[in-house]
Scaffold this motif. Sequence first.
Motif, short mmCIF file in Angstrom:
data_model
loop_
_atom_site.label_atom_id
_atom_site.label_comp_id
_atom_site.label_asym_id
_atom_site.label_seq_id
_atom_site.Cartn_x
_atom_site.Cartn_y
_atom_site.Cartn_z
N GLY A 107 6.68 10.08 5.05
CA GLY A 107 6.43 8.59 5.79
C GLY A 107 5.13 8.22 5.73
O GLY A 107 4.87 6.94 6.15
N ARG A 108 4.06 8.73 5.12
CA ARG A 108 2.73 8.34 4.78
C ARG A 108 2.75 7.50 3.63
O ARG A 108 1.63 6.76 3.61
CB ARG A 108 1.62 9.52 4.87
CG ARG A 108 1.62 10.02 6.33
CD ARG A 108 0.81 11.43 6.38
NE ARG A 108 0.94 11.98 7.65
CZ ARG A 108 1.00 13.25 7.88
NH1 ARG A 108 0.73 14.17 6.63
NH2 ARG A 108 1.24 13.68 9.36
N ARG A 124 4.09 2.69 4.04
CA ARG A 124 4.27 2.21 5.44
C ARG A 124 4.27 0.39 5.56
O ARG A 124 4.64 0.19 6.45
CB ARG A 124 3.06 2.52 6.17
CG ARG A 124 2.76 4.25 6.51
CD ARG A 124 1.77 4.62 7.19
NE ARG A 124 1.40 3.92 8.33
CZ ARG A 124 1.65 4.98 9.60
NH1 ARG A 124 1.90 5.98 9.40
NH2 ARG A 124 1.41 4.06 10.88
N ASP A 125 3.97 0.13 4.44
CA ASP A 125 3.96 -1.63 4.44
C ASP A 125 5.31 -2.10 3.99
O ASP A 125 5.61 -3.16 3.96
CB ASP A 125 3.01 -1.99 3.44
CG ASP A 125 3.03 -1.66 1.96
OD1 ASP A 125 4.02 -0.71 1.92
OD2 ASP A 125 2.32 -1.60 1.04
N ASP A 176 -3.25 5.53 9.05
CA ASP A 176 -2.46 4.40 9.16
C ASP A 176 -2.96 3.59 7.81
O ASP A 176 -2.93 2.26 7.74
CB ASP A 176 -3.14 3.63 10.14
CG ASP A 176 -1.93 2.59 10.61
OD1 ASP A 176 -0.74 2.66 10.18
OD2 ASP A 176 -2.28 1.36 11.32
N SER A 232 -2.02 1.90 4.84
CA SER A 232 -0.66 1.18 4.51
C SER A 232 -0.17 1.13 3.22
O SER A 232 0.94 1.01 2.85
CB SER A 232 -0.42 -0.24 5.29
OG SER A 232 -1.47 -1.10 4.58
N THR A 240 -3.40 -5.67 5.03
CA THR A 240 -2.66 -4.98 4.28
C THR A 240 -2.28 -5.62 2.84
O THR A 240 -2.38 -6.91 2.58
CB THR A 240 -1.11 -4.56 5.07
OG1 THR A 240 -0.41 -5.87 5.07
CG2 THR A 240 -1.58 -4.15 6.37
N ARG A 243 13.87 5.41 5.69
CA ARG A 243 13.02 4.61 5.08
C ARG A 243 13.64 4.41 3.98
O ARG A 243 13.29 4.97 2.82
CB ARG A 243 11.80 5.61 5.17
CG ARG A 243 11.31 5.76 6.43
CD ARG A 243 10.40 4.41 7.00
NE ARG A 243 9.28 3.88 6.10
CZ ARG A 243 8.21 4.75 6.04
NH1 ARG A 243 7.77 5.66 6.49
NH2 ARG A 243 7.34 4.03 4.90
N THR A 260 7.85 6.93 10.97
CA THR A 260 6.46 6.64 10.35
C THR A 260 6.50 5.23 9.82
O THR A 260 7.19 4.77 8.81
CB THR A 260 5.73 7.79 9.64
OG1 THR A 260 5.79 8.91 10.19
CG2 THR A 260 4.38 7.35 9.27
N GLY A 261 5.44 4.42 10.16
CA GLY A 261 5.56 3.02 9.45
C GLY A 261 6.41 2.07 10.37
O GLY A 261 6.59 0.85 9.86
#
Length: 744
Positions: A326-327, A330-331, A302, A304, A570, A211, A50-51
Amino acid sequence: MSAVTAPAPQLTAARQALKRYYGYDNFRPMQGDIIQSILAGNDTVVLMPTGGGKSVCFQIPAVVSEGVCVVVSPLIALMKDQVEALKANGIVAAYINSSVGQSEASDITRAALSGHLKLLYVSPEKLLSDGFLQFLTRVNVSIFAIDEAHCISSWGHDFRPEYTQLGALRQHFPSTPIIALTATADRLTQRDIRTQLHLHEPKVFLSSFDRPNINLVVRPGQDRLGQILDFIGRHPKDAGIIYCLSRKTCETVAQKLQQKGIKAGHYHAGMTPNQRGSVQEAFLQDDLQVIVATIAFGMGIDKSNVRWVMHYNLPKNIEGYYQEIGRAGRDGSPATALLFYSFADVMSMREMVTKDVPQRQAQLNTAKLERMQQFAEAASCRRRILLHYFSEDLGHDCGNCDICRNPPITFDGTLLAQKALSASARTQQRVAINLLIDILRGMRNQAVLQHGYDQLKTYGAGQDLPYLDWYSYVHQMLNDGLFYIAYEEGYALKITERGQQVLKGQLPVSLKKFQVAEKAEKQTRASKKAAADAAAAGSGSPEAKLFERLRQLRKQIADEQGVPPYVVFTDTTLQEMAREQPTSRVAMLSVSGVGMKKFETYGEAFIEAIIQHGPPRPVPNVEDAEEDFAPAPTPRTAAKAADRDVNSTEDTTFQLHRQGLTPDQIAEQRGLVVGTVRAHLERAYAKGLDLRLQDFLSDSQVAEIAAARAQLGGAPALRDLFDHLREKYDYFQLRLAGIKLQRG
């Protein structure tokens, strides 16, 4: 279908599209290879965290290919979110699902047939409904993209029966390439994706699941609310999600946070769709800082700039946990995943995952819950455990989890590991954890005697250790990647390549006894204080103040257009703007995340905010600079800089407008960008000054905009009005018309 290479012109077009529509100069790792595979017509499987940028992998090929890319997506919120982001980037996209009326759906299907549309998002139910597949046979479909592809497998954590029927795509479209994408798929789920979609010799791209920007922390479950309030108090502006096991807990925790003055909302399946939509929209719009939710919230969201995710209760499996954390981040900026753990949670979850389900499913759910429990109780690097679960070896401890910051006592466990590995090998790798431990401890129960395991050379090789010790050590071996569990073979332990190296004496093993040390709490408190001090010191810097100003501008624009703030830009892009302070078109376009369409729509407003904030940072070697740098100061430009007091500069612009100059002429004379001039004129008109509106809108155009506003409900979001009028008018014209109509 044998793998072939995409033609060079297509690859060049793909790189140009990345810059034009997304504002990035280079693809992320693996994106370029994936795009090349798709453009070459290969079926493709993408496993990317994710991301990691999965969407770009099919969106770029869709843009540069003839025809329409059909994207199968499981959630309405996910479709809406991605389509809004695509439109903001200047890409023609739409979705059809239960929320779309018949008239709008007809417009979309016509756009697809005409070739005007580049991406069409549909739910699996819609795709497989009567007549829709037949309709698609009349459309020039360039690619089928199956998002959240793990939903196709009963071995996965989020199985959806309707996904299993997607194999029909190959029957109706035998030569159209299919790309399947997911962030969470173990070995069996990966196999199901390939077989159930009938993919032809697919190219498989397995990105690293790492991540590294997410700090992994597990804390005891005592005083969870107090710990949550302490954390939020140290991160008062950071958005976050708290996942809870029950609806009641969601509501209670949200209420407690609200009582402390925190902007929090709850979200669960017991709410009406309108209630859930309202809460989700408020979170996406940055009107809520915290969402307290069951796992019903979040797939495909989404946003970010989520800076943290907490689990109030233990998740039921590692796949779900990994997807939910994973949320955050994300940036790519630092984020935290905090899990509260107690054995009572394990008991509650065990009852939940085994109740009213077939025995096979109950066994699978229990086994996956135990792996989640092992993660929570781990005594070794948590990131390595996560990655081993997805068949990836980091090769070193991460340094960004609570275990790495507080290493437990270790000892040489090579001999113990070799005993366990040897016992497994001598059973032909057919036994599960409990039976393996019984063999090592020399137990004489029915399962051992029935299979003759009491005759093995390793029978009783570990009888000096109690069951709980062996249970801990074998789980550590699992976490360290010496074994994996073959769920489809009765949960038998299988030896990995790394395990074979240990068995042969080629690789040593350290085993650990985890114990809570007082120094960990002291270190945590010290790090908290250091972080708070650093944040306090940084919050007053000019760069931090400009970043906050740009965030406020983004929020204002997003509210006007009815889109989430991150769709505008973002946080990462705003941070680069605050750091580099671009004040020209080329300089702004060089900022990562500023594509051509976004510059045309938003760029000049952000340039104005940067100019008003203060003088730009000095540029070295200014005499050699290109047009993207500010010119060297002269008496005239110095006078202009002094003139940038907000009210006086707007008055000057308005007086030049009254003299008959166009915005372009005013911009050239004053050394401003056109967007700044337009903003000055708009504010002057809003204040009641007599703008020459006919320079920008005729009476018939105002009437057309008024009719569109009435159709959409009187005071629609600018984004909705912009789309409804098929982008015929820009936002400046729409805002002027709105002011005119308000005046009557």
